[in-house]
Write an enzyme that holds these catalytic residues in place. Sequence first.
Site, mmCIF file in Angstrom:
data_model
loop_
_atom_site.group_PDB
_atom_site.id
_atom_site.type_symbol
_atom_site.label_atom_id
_atom_site.label_comp_id
_atom_site.label_asym_id
_atom_site.label_seq_id
_atom_site.Cartn_x
_atom_site.Cartn_y
_atom_site.Cartn_z
ATOM 1 N N HIS A 158 -96.293 1.990 -12.178
ATOM 2 C CA HIS A 158 -95.048 2.436 -11.516
ATOM 3 C C HIS A 158 -94.886 2.326 -9.910
ATOM 4 O O HIS A 158 -96.127 1.922 -9.478
ATOM 5 C CB HIS A 158 -94.600 3.973 -11.663
ATOM 6 N N GLU A 214 -91.223 5.081 -13.454
ATOM 7 C CA GLU A 214 -91.934 5.174 -14.520
ATOM 8 C C GLU A 214 -91.813 3.967 -15.583
ATOM 9 O O GLU A 214 -90.804 3.401 -15.507
ATOM 10 C CB GLU A 214 -92.090 6.534 -15.303
ATOM 11 N N ASP A 232 -89.771 8.365 -2.023
ATOM 12 C CA ASP A 232 -89.441 9.589 -3.036
ATOM 13 C C ASP A 232 -89.724 10.813 -2.598
ATOM 14 O O ASP A 232 -90.432 10.861 -1.517
ATOM 15 C CB ASP A 232 -90.174 9.251 -4.396
ATOM 16 N N ASN A 272 -100.091 3.500 -14.100
ATOM 17 C CA ASN A 272 -99.237 3.057 -15.333
ATOM 18 C C ASN A 272 -98.303 1.993 -14.639
ATOM 19 O O ASN A 272 -97.359 1.545 -15.355
ATOM 20 C CB ASN A 272 -98.426 4.291 -15.857
#
Length: 250
Positions: free
Chosen positions: A138, A143, A67, A136
Amino acid sequence: MKLHVFETYRELSLRAVSIVAGQVLRKPDSVLGLATGATPVGLYEGLAELCRRALISFAQIRTFNLDEYVGLSKHDPQSYAHFMQEHLFRHTDIDPDNVHLLDGTTRDARNECERYEAAIEQAGGIDLQVLGMGRNGHIGFNEPGSPFGGRTRKVRLSEDTVARNSAWAGTSVPRESLSMGLRTIMNAREIVLLVSGKDKAPALADALGGPVVPDVPASILQLHPAVSVFADRASASLVGSGERALSARR
Ligand code: F6R
């Protein structure tokens, strides 16, 4: 998924170094998928050291990063391109033409993401994908709620991710990113997921032992045939405990 628990971050990193170095030795023109962030720093230090001592070579290695922040050029100190250069590439003999990164400054995100997918395919697919995981759940910047069939695309980061990454960077980071999709990640032949720290414990317990659901993106890895999870004791502390924290992490 096979879980390996290590006492310390250092032990976890050393084991990750041997997995990636082994891949490089077995197949010198391997295609590696690479992550950024705090977790793989120890891995990259170890690989850099092996390259410096000429025990392994990246001369034919090809890399694809997961990313990049939207709006940041590769010269920006907060960009993941810059991170990779500093932590790994400049310490190796990698051919810059074999380094593939998403261009965060593109005016046409869709085209840039399609170009990236095509480049991965042209390289023959990813042999070994290194992943970290957000607290979380991801992976990449997929996400909670990301589609399991998603390809590389522009994504909006969660508040929690922006806050955490800004704190780590010491300055505010962009709210959008280009990221490989979950499907892109799942196409890798082999995956190694590195997880460290107590704040990742609820997400790791969900990813390994909970249902495979978009709310926990890393849970999709349960469906991949060749995933190794290297976790330190702190991050693995809730695995198997039955505790779940799904609702707390959106
Ligand atoms: C980074 C990436 C992210 C990170 C994750 C964990 O390229 O894709 O999924 O791996 O946010 O980050 P750290 O390691 O900083 O806790």
